[in-house]
Design an enzyme around this catalytic site. Sequence first.
Site, PDB file in Angstrom:
ATOM      1  N   ASP A 106       0.820  -1.214   0.000  1.00  0.00           N
ATOM      2  CA  ASP A 106       0.000   0.000   0.000  1.00  0.00           C
ATOM      3  C   ASP A 106       0.855   1.267   0.000  1.00  0.00           C
ATOM      4  O   ASP A 106       1.949   1.288   0.572  1.00  0.00           O
ATOM      5  CB  ASP A 106      -0.918   0.013   1.229  1.00  0.00           C
ATOM      6  CG  ASP A 106      -1.969  -1.081   1.161  1.00  0.00           C
ATOM      7  OD1 ASP A 106      -2.293  -1.518   0.046  1.00  0.00           O
ATOM      8  OD2 ASP A 106      -2.459  -1.500   2.221  1.00  0.00           O
ATOM      9  N   TYR A 336      -8.106   3.240  -2.575  1.00  0.00           N
ATOM     10  CA  TYR A 336      -7.483   2.936  -1.283  1.00  0.00           C
ATOM     11  C   TYR A 336      -8.216   3.653  -0.159  1.00  0.00           C
ATOM     12  O   TYR A 336      -8.527   4.842  -0.243  1.00  0.00           O
ATOM     13  CB  TYR A 336      -6.018   3.360  -1.319  1.00  0.00           C
ATOM     14  CG  TYR A 336      -5.217   2.858  -0.131  1.00  0.00           C
ATOM     15  CD1 TYR A 336      -5.261   1.533   0.243  1.00  0.00           C
ATOM     16  CD2 TYR A 336      -4.431   3.733   0.608  1.00  0.00           C
ATOM     17  CE1 TYR A 336      -4.530   1.063   1.320  1.00  0.00           C
ATOM     18  CE2 TYR A 336      -3.681   3.274   1.681  1.00  0.00           C
ATOM     19  CZ  TYR A 336      -3.745   1.943   2.041  1.00  0.00           C
ATOM     20  OH  TYR A 336      -3.018   1.482   3.111  1.00  0.00           O
TER      21      TYR A 336
END
Length: 877
Positions: A106, A336
């Site tokens: 991420d 995200y």
Amino acid sequence: MARSTNGAAARRRLVVVESPAKAKTIAGYLGDGYMVESSFGHIRDLPSKKTEVPAAERERYGNPVGVDVDGGFEPLYIVPAGRAKDQVKKLRSMLREADELLLATDEDREGEAIAWHLREELKPKVPVRRMVFHEITRDAIRAAVENPREIDEDLVDAQETRRIVDRLYGYQVSPVLWRKVMQGLSAGRVQSVATRLVVDRERERMAFRSASYWDLTATLETGTSGSAAEPSAFEAKLASVDGARVASGRDFDARGEVKSRDVVVLDEERARALAAALGEVDYTVRSVEAKPYTRKPYAPFRTTTLQQEASRKLGYGAARTMQVAQRLYENGYITYMRTDSITLSESALSAARAQVAQLYGQQYLPDAPRRYTSKVKNAQEAHEAIRPAGDSFRTPAETGLNGDEYRLYELIWMRTVASQMRDAKGETVTVRIGATATTGEAAEFTSSGRTITFHGFLKAYVEGADDPEAELDDRERRLPHLSEGQGLTAVAVEPDGHTTKPPARYTEATLVKELEDREIGRPSTYASIIRTILDRGYVFKRGSALVPAWLAFAVVRLLEEHFTRLVDYEFTARMEDVLDDIAAGRADRAAELAQFWHGDDTIEGLKKLADNLGEIDAREISSFPIGDGYTVRVGRYGPYIEDADGNRGSVPDDLPPDELDTEKAHELVSRGNGDRELGVNPTTGRMVVAKSGRYGPYVTEILPEDAPKNTRPPTASLFSTMSVDTVTLEDALRLLTLPRVVGTDGEGNEIVATNGRYGPYVKKGSDSRSLPDEESLFTVTVEEAEKLFAQPKGRRGARAATPPLRELGTDPASGNPLVVKDGRFGPYVTDGETNVTVPRGTDVEQLTHERAVELIAEKRAKGPAPRKRAVRARSRS
């Protein structure tokens, strides 16, 4: 030679992500020549205990564990045994077949650190690049492959600093709590401050004194025929009497006293008299003030606003929201979900505007896209808001989702589309109405209305409110058409009594908002912070409200008095600024850690604070007087109330502190604590008592008040044939000799007889065998035990299936019944497909449906056990 998807000569690339679900989705978007594998999150971390530190490094990294405080705060990282070690071995094997390593974790500090740890541990001999993306769609993944970057060392430094600070904090402060409050407690840089917020709010409620006040509501009639668009009757509130404003709730302080002398406080007698005197008089419109009403759309979601709105509208806790959002992200439905940005990309703006035109019409579409700028300090505008993934949005019905995932996706979709719609338009009207009572008093009433002439974005989405009595943005209040000087008739004038209310307890949503407003912690951490303070028993839930336990009062008091700076709200917020400066390359990690640990001329470092605590009176720290000689004390077995004569009573675990007044204290002391004294143990000189506990009846010894907090008294469960009411001192002393060492076998292995959750048994190392009955615990010999060990273990004595301990409704994701069962390793929650152990310290009877859903969702989100073969990308046809 085979070609890759972009036409270049094919290379064999290993792509590493955090989760199996993400690996599976990304693998479907990459062509031949890619291997996609999961790291299962962090592959290494600081050691959790000194025994995990290699013997040769223990002097350097032994205290605090894992950090060399005298060597530039160099951390020691280890790969823990188990799945992480197996996965590292697997990744190394796969790396030998690769020409390039792409680290696709991420794009936040934690993800950057995971990528760095992977590189450091795998030690690749091939090129290593960082692959980043905000959404998992085919186009986004291909763009990320074609535009990799280097690992951002500054972001890694910031995350390492956070981890080291948290280690120094926890390993220095937690042992103090063990010694002075209760064994097994923990302190944390943000969790302790969050706990203090909840405690401070309860203190405000405990200090609060209510006040009563009255006002009048007049129902007035125009005398014309009414309609839905223009009613003939409306309500107005009394605003002033003889020019003095009538007091409302905001005019009283927390002590119940009026803050200003410029207001008139009506009591019941005067309010009723005034209502009677205003019932038959003439009313006249004194003024009508109309203003245009405009309401702009809400910005797209960021992490905290999504958590708050999911709590208000869906009833989800922060952890549950993030778990569902994680699944939506990993499966390519949303961008995200850990972000503090409210920016939308150009493609997202186009997608949202296209849906506005398609679903609502051109009249709802503004001339130009709406662009939002975050007011959050240090927001990363390069990131995006949380929105539906892709260059064109799928409506909720087009996704095929259901349950939690459908509802959360729908919320995100509606918010995103609404953010690109026109303003809501309308008009607000404020009317002032005068009347003179038959007693001569001049009264003025006010009424306000709102009409919406163009709903704009409200057609698609209306934000919820934390206050259940708050009026939402799409509500209209229509008034008749009124003009100055117009006469009105009173249909009714009613007196209304009110009582001021204490400040509302935090909910998960409002605590998240408070943490963000104070700039404490990071949005991505709030869900885990709230889960931690709930699991630790510092806070429990009453409905959706977060209530502090008395244990939290003791912990917060110790920290406030002896570690003041560490639970200071501003200090904790400034630490986030320090981390931001390190992430931006403006500050040096080692220098900031040195100041935190050693201090300087301006502040006292953590080491000095911990080394110079002096004497802490454990009894005083855990004692809270509530009046009339009654004191709440947090003891080794939980909170209890004690009167001036030393009489005691247990405090129920679910009794909020602000409800424990002197009357309740008297009732609890009169009831006693339910313990039965059996007599004194002649060996130790301590009183032996029988108790009823969370896991059944047991006997134990009462330790003196000055015993160290980490001292545990001998304890033993009663046999199934015994009860608290009938057990004798002789029985108790026998029970307290358990577990009993039976002897050793021919190879020198010790055999022990003990009583467990599922009955009596003998054990030798990791091997065990059931005993026929509980009395055998005192009589079994080495020879008899050896005969039992010689038999196959099998399932002799296995228990029959038992009914659920509790039924908690339906799991929203699977649609199956959600129940709590008693298993071999303790109680667990299951929906028939996923099982998860109830966290230690959680009372099964207090487990809520929401918490059970969170536990199941968290376990489900972790995915199945790792498969033996890597997930390989499918080649395109």
